[in-house]
Design a protein around this motif. Structure first.
Motif, PDB file in Angstrom:
ATOM      1  N   ASP A 207       0.841  -1.207   0.000  1.00 20.73           N
ATOM      2  CA  ASP A 207       0.000   0.000   0.000  1.00 20.73           C
ATOM      3  C   ASP A 207       0.869   1.247   0.000  1.00 20.73           C
ATOM      4  O   ASP A 207       0.575   2.237  -0.683  1.00 20.73           O
ATOM      5  N   LEU A 208       1.925   1.187   0.806  1.00 17.67           N
ATOM      6  CA  LEU A 208       2.816   2.343   0.919  1.00 17.67           C
ATOM      7  C   LEU A 208       3.542   2.603  -0.403  1.00 17.67           C
ATOM      8  O   LEU A 208       3.617   3.738  -0.876  1.00 17.67           O
ATOM      9  N   ILE A 209       4.026   1.527  -1.023  1.00 20.80           N
ATOM     10  CA  ILE A 209       4.713   1.675  -2.314  1.00 20.80           C
ATOM     11  C   ILE A 209       3.762   2.296  -3.337  1.00 20.80           C
ATOM     12  O   ILE A 209       4.116   3.232  -4.054  1.00 20.80           O
ATOM     13  N   GLU A 210       2.531   1.801  -3.370  1.00 21.96           N
ATOM     14  CA  GLU A 210       1.558   2.320  -4.343  1.00 21.96           C
ATOM     15  C   GLU A 210       1.212   3.779  -4.077  1.00 21.96           C
ATOM     16  O   GLU A 210       0.979   4.553  -5.000  1.00 21.96           O
ATOM     17  N   ALA A 211       1.194   4.168  -2.789  1.00 21.75           N
ATOM     18  CA  ALA A 211       0.876   5.562  -2.455  1.00 21.75           C
ATOM     19  C   ALA A 211       2.044   6.501  -2.768  1.00 21.75           C
ATOM     20  O   ALA A 211       1.842   7.645  -3.173  1.00 21.75           O
ATOM     21  N   TYR A 218      12.407   8.542  -7.681  1.00 22.51           N
ATOM     22  CA  TYR A 218      13.060   7.224  -7.733  1.00 22.51           C
ATOM     23  C   TYR A 218      12.548   6.362  -6.600  1.00 22.51           C
ATOM     24  O   TYR A 218      12.273   6.872  -5.519  1.00 22.51           O
ATOM     25  N   LEU A 219      12.464   5.071  -6.860  1.00 26.47           N
ATOM     26  CA  LEU A 219      12.169   4.115  -5.791  1.00 26.47           C
ATOM     27  C   LEU A 219      13.258   3.050  -5.805  1.00 26.47           C
ATOM     28  O   LEU A 219      13.376   2.274  -6.754  1.00 26.47           O
ATOM     29  N   LEU A 220      14.104   3.073  -4.764  1.00 27.95           N
ATOM     30  CA  LEU A 220      15.209   2.113  -4.681  1.00 27.95           C
ATOM     31  C   LEU A 220      14.785   0.955  -3.785  1.00 27.95           C
ATOM     32  O   LEU A 220      14.298   1.189  -2.677  1.00 27.95           O
ATOM     33  N   LEU A 221      14.978  -0.263  -4.250  1.00 26.67           N
ATOM     34  CA  LEU A 221      14.454  -1.421  -3.510  1.00 26.67           C
ATOM     35  C   LEU A 221      15.573  -2.321  -2.982  1.00 26.67           C
ATOM     36  O   LEU A 221      16.628  -2.444  -3.596  1.00 26.67           O
ATOM     37  N   ILE A 255       3.143  -2.671 -11.323  1.00 19.78           N
ATOM     38  CA  ILE A 255       3.944  -1.556 -10.802  1.00 19.78           C
ATOM     39  C   ILE A 255       5.191  -1.380 -11.670  1.00 19.78           C
ATOM     40  O   ILE A 255       5.545  -0.269 -12.065  1.00 19.78           O
ATOM     41  N   MET A 256       5.834  -2.507 -12.015  1.00 14.84           N
ATOM     42  CA  MET A 256       7.060  -2.417 -12.815  1.00 14.84           C
ATOM     43  C   MET A 256       6.784  -1.906 -14.222  1.00 14.84           C
ATOM     44  O   MET A 256       7.535  -1.097 -14.760  1.00 14.84           O
ATOM     45  N   LEU A 257       5.677  -2.365 -14.810  1.00 14.29           N
ATOM     46  CA  LEU A 257       5.329  -1.928 -16.164  1.00 14.29           C
ATOM     47  C   LEU A 257       5.075  -0.424 -16.225  1.00 14.29           C
ATOM     48  O   LEU A 257       5.450   0.249 -17.179  1.00 14.29           O
ATOM     49  N   ASN A 258       4.427   0.085 -15.158  1.00 12.21           N
ATOM     50  CA  ASN A 258       4.030   1.495 -15.172  1.00 12.21           C
ATOM     51  C   ASN A 258       5.079   2.458 -14.620  1.00 12.21           C
ATOM     52  O   ASN A 258       4.875   3.659 -14.644  1.00 12.21           O
ATOM     53  N   ASN A 259       6.154   1.922 -14.044  1.00  9.65           N
ATOM     54  CA  ASN A 259       7.133   2.814 -13.400  1.00  9.65           C
ATOM     55  C   ASN A 259       8.568   2.444 -13.745  1.00  9.65           C
ATOM     56  O   ASN A 259       9.464   2.528 -12.913  1.00  9.65           O
ATOM     57  N   ARG A 260       8.763   2.040 -15.000  1.00  6.50           N
ATOM     58  CA  ARG A 260      10.077   1.576 -15.436  1.00  6.50           C
ATOM     59  C   ARG A 260      11.218   2.526 -15.060  1.00  6.50           C
ATOM     60  O   ARG A 260      12.267   2.109 -14.599  1.00  6.50           O
ATOM     61  N   GLU A 378       0.990   3.534   7.845  1.00  5.03           N
ATOM     62  CA  GLU A 378      -0.424   3.715   7.482  1.00  5.03           C
ATOM     63  C   GLU A 378      -0.729   5.183   7.173  1.00  5.03           C
ATOM     64  O   GLU A 378      -1.468   5.489   6.239  1.00  5.03           O
ATOM     65  N   PHE A 379      -0.150   6.095   7.946  1.00  2.94           N
ATOM     66  CA  PHE A 379      -0.392   7.524   7.691  1.00  2.94           C
ATOM     67  C   PHE A 379       0.137   7.916   6.311  1.00  2.94           C
ATOM     68  O   PHE A 379      -0.517   8.638   5.563  1.00  2.94           O
ATOM     69  N   LEU A 380       1.343   7.431   5.974  1.00  4.25           N
ATOM     70  CA  LEU A 380       1.916   7.779   4.671  1.00  4.25           C
ATOM     71  C   LEU A 380       1.133   7.145   3.530  1.00  4.25           C
ATOM     72  O   LEU A 380       0.982   7.736   2.467  1.00  4.25           O
ATOM     73  N   ALA A 381       0.602   5.946   3.768  1.00  3.78           N
ATOM     74  CA  ALA A 381      -0.136   5.265   2.702  1.00  3.78           C
ATOM     75  C   ALA A 381      -1.526   5.860   2.507  1.00  3.78           C
ATOM     76  O   ALA A 381      -1.979   6.059   1.386  1.00  3.78           O
ATOM     77  N   LYS A 382      -2.212   6.178   3.628  1.00  2.36           N
ATOM     78  CA  LYS A 382      -3.615   6.607   3.523  1.00  2.36           C
ATOM     79  C   LYS A 382      -3.813   8.101   3.727  1.00  2.36           C
ATOM     80  O   LYS A 382      -4.874   8.634   3.397  1.00  2.36           O
ATOM     81  N   GLY A 383      -2.857   8.756   4.384  1.00  2.00           N
ATOM     82  CA  GLY A 383      -2.967  10.195   4.618  1.00  2.00           C
ATOM     83  C   GLY A 383      -3.776  10.548   5.848  1.00  2.00           C
ATOM     84  O   GLY A 383      -3.987  11.731   6.140  1.00  2.00           O
ATOM     85  N   HIS A 384      -4.261   9.573   6.593  1.00  5.59           N
ATOM     86  CA  HIS A 384      -4.998   9.869   7.826  1.00  5.59           C
ATOM     87  C   HIS A 384      -4.976   8.667   8.754  1.00  5.59           C
ATOM     88  O   HIS A 384      -4.690   7.537   8.317  1.00  5.59           O
ATOM     89  N   LEU A 385      -5.288   8.903  10.046  1.00  2.49           N
ATOM     90  CA  LEU A 385      -5.348   7.819  11.035  1.00  2.49           C
ATOM     91  C   LEU A 385      -6.593   8.015  11.885  1.00  2.49           C
ATOM     92  O   LEU A 385      -6.966   9.151  12.201  1.00  2.49           O
ATOM     93  N   VAL A 386      -7.199   6.922  12.294  1.00  3.77           N
ATOM     94  CA  VAL A 386      -8.522   6.971  12.912  1.00  3.77           C
ATOM     95  C   VAL A 386      -8.585   7.868  14.156  1.00  3.77           C
ATOM     96  O   VAL A 386      -9.536   8.644  14.319  1.00  3.77           O
TER      97      VAL A 386
END
Ligand code: ADP
Ligand code: MG
Length: 402
Positions: A207-211, A218-221, A255-260, A378-386
């Motif tokens: 979720d975090l990677i997608e957000a 750059y995303l270094l893995l 993810i790889m196809l769209n972010n080569r 979770e905050f970085l992925a969703k932008g909010h916390l309950v």
């Protein structure tokens, strides 16, 4: 914007505060007191405002009655006493029926630390199920609720969410800093912005990677995360940790196809193997043997990642480059930390990542260490916390000059 402590009238009031005192503890010794230290600013503020201060926190996850001995907040109470001058009393039942009287007897600046809120989970999970009676009892002790427990704010519990339904509530000083830093990181990073993701399980990080992908350059893995991408690309990664989930691999493929142009994967590795404790070898990424386990990134990967890092103004790192707990596999993490010293803004998030920063000697090297663990991700992925969502907006009435 959520109501801030500085904008709340707390002068001479009774204030109940939720901190996160869930610190690492070994044989009664606190290994890292940074969460306790980060609560001092709010305590100091409330003391200066002549407040009576009631503190709530959880500690660990008690499952049975006998867990109480090792999960009591008493060691935290002792430590807190050594850090501040306030008169502090420990209450060993968080629902003590005498609490209203005890609070009445307190002097301004006095503190009550209530025992581990999760002890209430031993009966009907009262804390974790956000029991209304428990929350309203705590609310009845005070005039104002202060949420200052970022690391617990993804939990819908009585002490994090429940109380704010009954009395005016606001955000404490430490949680404000955490929210501001992480919000700036995702909303206004100074580009080029690089995200470095390592660590163990891809499912925890997807979720975090997608957000973050749309926001970064750059995303270094590395680590088990990189292994899962390599496996999806049909690299032979031997016995390394990687996902077996078909759906996850399908997502990674997309993810790889769209972010080569953004994605970077390891070129080489330090490996161990499944049958020999002493075995440590260098391998190119396409030469991993069936019994070998990728445990760290190699020099060529570090050289490649260096170029992206040196070109960055902002870096967010989550997850270590390898099994940093074993010194033989901590080099990649150390080398990357060394390079990060030269970057303007570096934010590190995640429990193990912050431990690695501290244990490997980089405690003062970076802009911000987010101690929120799962809440940070979770905050970085969703932008909010309950729990933060439940704090009311600050309604500022603007007086217009006509
Ligand atoms: P955080 O807690 O900061 O979110 P993680 O828990 O995801 O980070 O990652 C840290 C853990 O990942 C460490 O325990 C480390 O040993 C492990 N790890 C790193 N690289 C590998 C690898 N190649 N294989 C298996 N585990 C790894
Ligand atoms: Mg972890």
């Amino acid at each position: 914007m959520k109501k801030k402590l500085q904008n709340m009238d707390v002068q001479d009031k009774k204030v109940i505060v939720r901190f996160d005192y869930n610190v690492p503890l070994q044989n009664g010794k606190i290994l890292d007191d940074s969460k306790i230290k980060s609560s001092l600013e709010t305590i100091d503020y409330l003391t200066n405002q002549n407040c009576k201060i009631i503190i709530l926190s959880h500690f660990g996850k008690p499952k049975k009655e006998t867990d109480k001995d090792k999960l009591t907040l008493k060691p935290i109470y002792e430590h807190l006493k050594s850090l501040i001058k306030n008169n502090i009393t420990f209450i060993d039942n968080p629902l003590d029926i005498n609490l209203p009287n005890i609070v009445e007897q307190m002097n301004p600046g006095d503190i009550l630390l209530l025992e581990n809120t999760r002890f209430l989970d031993l009966k009907d999970k009262l804390e974790s199920n956000n029991d209304a009676q428990v929350a309203s009892f705590w609310a009845s002790l005070a005039d104002v609720f202060v949420l200052d427990a970022f690391a617990s704010s993804h939990r819908d519990h009585a002490s994090t969410v429940g109380i704010s339904k009954y009395i005016p509530s606001c955000l404490g000083l430490s949680i404000q800093k955490e929210i501001e830093t992480l919000s700036n990181l995702i909303n206004n990073p100074v580009h080029p912005f690089t995200v470095i993701m390592g660590g163990a399980k891809i499912e925890d990080k997807l979720d975090l990677i997608e957000a973050l992908l749309p926001k970064c350059d750059y995303l270094l893995l590395a680590g088990g995360i990189a292994n899962s991408f390599l496996k999806t690309l049909k690299f032979d990664i031997g016995s390394s940790l990687a996902t077996n989930n078909k759906k996850t691999m399908e997502k990674l493929k997309n993810i790889m196809l769209n972010n080569r142009e953004k994605l970077m994967l390891p070129l080489d590795a330090i490996v161990s193997n499944t049958y020999d404790e002493e075995y440590v070898k260098y391998r190119k990424i396409n030469e991993i043997d069936i019994n070998e386990i990728i445990c760290d990134i190699g020099v060529k990967t570090i050289e490649k990642y260096k170029i992206a890092i040196m070109n960055s103004n902002t870096v967010f790192l989550n997850g270590t480059m390898g099994l940093y707990e074993d010194y033989r596999f901590s080099n990649g993490t150390k080398e990357i930390f060394d390079l990060l010293k030269q970057v303007d803004t570096v934010v590190v998030g995640g429990g193990d990542s912050v431990s690695a920063v501290n244990n490997l000697g980089y405690a003062n090297s970076f802009t911000y260490l987010s101690t929120g663990g799962g809440a940070t991700l979770e905050f970085l992925a969703k932008g909010h916390l309950v729990a933060i969502d439940n704090i009311a907006e600050d309604v500022q009435i603007e007086v217009l000059d006509v």
